[in-house]
Design an enzyme around this catalytic site. Sequence first.
Site, PDB file in Angstrom:
ATOM      1  N   CYS A   9     -16.173 -43.338 -19.057  1.00 42.64           N
ATOM      2  CA  CYS A   9     -16.521 -42.819 -17.739  1.00 42.64           C
ATOM      3  C   CYS A   9     -17.731 -41.884 -17.806  1.00 42.64           C
ATOM      4  CB  CYS A   9     -15.334 -42.088 -17.125  1.00 42.64           C
ATOM      5  SG  CYS A   9     -15.697 -41.429 -15.478  1.00 42.64           S
ATOM      6  N   LYS A  48     -12.078 -47.277 -25.577  1.00 41.64           N
ATOM      7  CA  LYS A  48     -13.270 -47.820 -24.929  1.00 41.64           C
ATOM      8  C   LYS A  48     -14.379 -46.791 -25.110  1.00 41.64           C
ATOM      9  CE  LYS A  48     -15.564 -49.308 -20.795  1.00 41.64           C
ATOM     10  NZ  LYS A  48     -15.712 -49.111 -19.373  1.00 41.64           N
ATOM     11  N   ASN A 130     -18.335 -55.052 -23.095  1.00 33.05           N
ATOM     12  CA  ASN A 130     -18.289 -54.608 -21.711  1.00 33.05           C
ATOM     13  C   ASN A 130     -19.713 -54.326 -21.247  1.00 33.05           C
ATOM     14  OD1 ASN A 130     -17.572 -51.602 -20.008  1.00 33.05           O
ATOM     15  ND2 ASN A 130     -16.934 -53.588 -19.257  1.00 33.05           N
ATOM     16  N   GLY A 131     -20.003 -54.733 -20.016  1.00 32.87           N
ATOM     17  CA  GLY A 131     -21.302 -54.454 -19.416  1.00 32.87           C
ATOM     18  C   GLY A 131     -22.122 -55.703 -19.178  1.00 32.87           C
TER      19      GLY A 131
END
Length: 182
Positions: A9, A48, A130-131
């Site tokens: 985040c 993550k 991710n992304g």
Amino acid sequence: DGIDINCGCPQGIARRGNYGAFLLEQEETLLTLVRHLVKHLRVPLSVKVRLLPPPNSYNLGEDPRQHAKVFDIPKHSLELYAKLVDAGIHLLTIHGRTRYHKQKYVGRTDWETIRKAVEMFGDRIPIFANGSIETFEDVDECLRVTGADGIMSSESILEYPPLFYVKPQYPVRSVGRLQLAR
């Protein structure tokens, strides 16, 4: 069952709360937490992560393109990931951007660094990428480029839940559900 530590985040509230992507920049705190959880949990632990920004990056401004000029982001990120794997995590999800890659600076994800992580640690734990996942074709391309064991998606899957279906979904999406709701 399992526990995930989300060090992804990038929002300001995470800085104030000392969690999310800001926890990545407190290596000893993060590693102490991971070691404690691995020792005491009866379920797998995943983490993550994002790519690490330079230390004291506030002094460099918000533009992540400037950060790479003074700091080897992939090298330092991979060093931290190695420590997390050595600490005993069971799965690593890598968002291939720093916390500065958002809003007008979002840019493409660094799938090359994810590929290097897969080469370095993929024989020890599963690694998810991710992304930059917006279509099923992106899923295929990311898996091909990175060699990752899986994909994690957030915004795109929320906007278009059939994203991961292999068969094309008809009618082809012309507007996302969020745009439609507006």
